[in-house]
Design a protein around this motif. Structure first.
Motif, PDB file in Angstrom:
ATOM      1  N   GLN A 111       0.918   4.103  -2.855  1.00 44.92           N
ATOM      2  CA  GLN A 111       0.716   5.515  -2.553  1.00 44.92           C
ATOM      3  C   GLN A 111       1.838   6.360  -3.133  1.00 44.92           C
ATOM      4  OE1 GLN A 111       0.880   6.622   1.571  1.00 44.92           O
ATOM      5  NE2 GLN A 111      -0.514   8.339   1.261  1.00 44.92           N
ATOM      6  N   GLU A 169      -5.945   3.527  -4.539  1.00 36.84           N
ATOM      7  CA  GLU A 169      -7.334   3.954  -4.717  1.00 36.84           C
ATOM      8  C   GLU A 169      -8.069   4.067  -3.385  1.00 36.84           C
ATOM      9  OE1 GLU A 169      -9.244   1.393  -7.496  1.00 36.84           O
ATOM     10  OE2 GLU A 169      -7.803   1.816  -9.081  1.00 36.84           O
ATOM     11  N   ASN A 170      -7.844   3.106  -2.490  1.00 41.34           N
ATOM     12  CA  ASN A 170      -8.553   3.098  -1.216  1.00 41.34           C
ATOM     13  C   ASN A 170      -7.591   3.508  -0.104  1.00 41.34           C
ATOM     14  OD1 ASN A 170     -10.222   2.658   0.922  1.00 41.34           O
ATOM     15  ND2 ASN A 170     -10.440   0.461   0.620  1.00 41.34           N
ATOM     16  N   THR A 171      -7.545   4.797   0.192  1.00 46.99           N
ATOM     17  CA  THR A 171      -6.601   5.282   1.189  1.00 46.99           C
ATOM     18  C   THR A 171      -6.974   4.841   2.600  1.00 46.99           C
ATOM     19  OG1 THR A 171      -7.826   7.356   1.329  1.00 46.99           O
ATOM     20  CG2 THR A 171      -5.951   7.287  -0.181  1.00 46.99           C
ATOM     21  N   ALA A 172      -8.228   4.538   2.838  1.00 51.20           N
ATOM     22  CA  ALA A 172      -8.663   4.108   4.168  1.00 51.20           C
ATOM     23  C   ALA A 172      -8.098   2.738   4.524  1.00 51.20           C
ATOM     24  CB  ALA A 172     -10.183   4.081   4.237  1.00 51.20           C
ATOM     25  N   ARG A 173      -7.723   1.963   3.517  1.00 54.54           N
ATOM     26  CA  ARG A 173      -7.184   0.623   3.779  1.00 54.54           C
ATOM     27  C   ARG A 173      -5.861   0.700   4.539  1.00 54.54           C
ATOM     28  NH1 ARG A 173      -8.105  -4.058   5.501  1.00 54.54           N
ATOM     29  NH2 ARG A 173      -6.671  -5.617   4.755  1.00 54.54           N
ATOM     30  N   LEU A 226       0.829  -1.209   0.000  1.00 49.54           N
ATOM     31  CA  LEU A 226       0.000   0.000   0.000  1.00 49.54           C
ATOM     32  C   LEU A 226       0.860   1.254   0.000  1.00 49.54           C
ATOM     33  CD1 LEU A 226      -2.793  -1.079   2.504  1.00 49.54           C
ATOM     34  CD2 LEU A 226      -3.041  -0.708   0.049  1.00 49.54           C
TER      35      LEU A 226
END
Length: 66
Positions: free
Chosen positions: A32, A38-42, A28
């Motif tokens: 970044q 795409e899913n920064t909350a992950r 991740l």
């Protein structure tokens, strides 16, 4: 991942989960850095899961030491 689920696992299973989550966190961070995430909350969820696993491992070690 909930703490109650983690408490039922053995320390070896927890360590395996920890290794998998750390690999995911690395991937991740790499995504970044290259603007492909795409899913920064992950990222936040993975960090918290790592912390939960570490906490449960410490609790199990303390219980075993008693």
């Amino acid at each position: 991942m909930k703490a109650e689920e983690l408490k039922t696992k053995t320390p070896d299973q927890l360590r395996d989960s920890l290794v998998q989550l750390k690999k995911e966190a690395f991937n991740l961070r790499f995504q970044q850095a290259t603007n492909q995430l795409e899913n920064t909350a992950r990222m936040r969820a993975v960090r918290r899961d790592v912390a939960r696993i570490k906490t449960v491992l410490v609790q199990k070690a303390a219980d075993a030491a008693k």
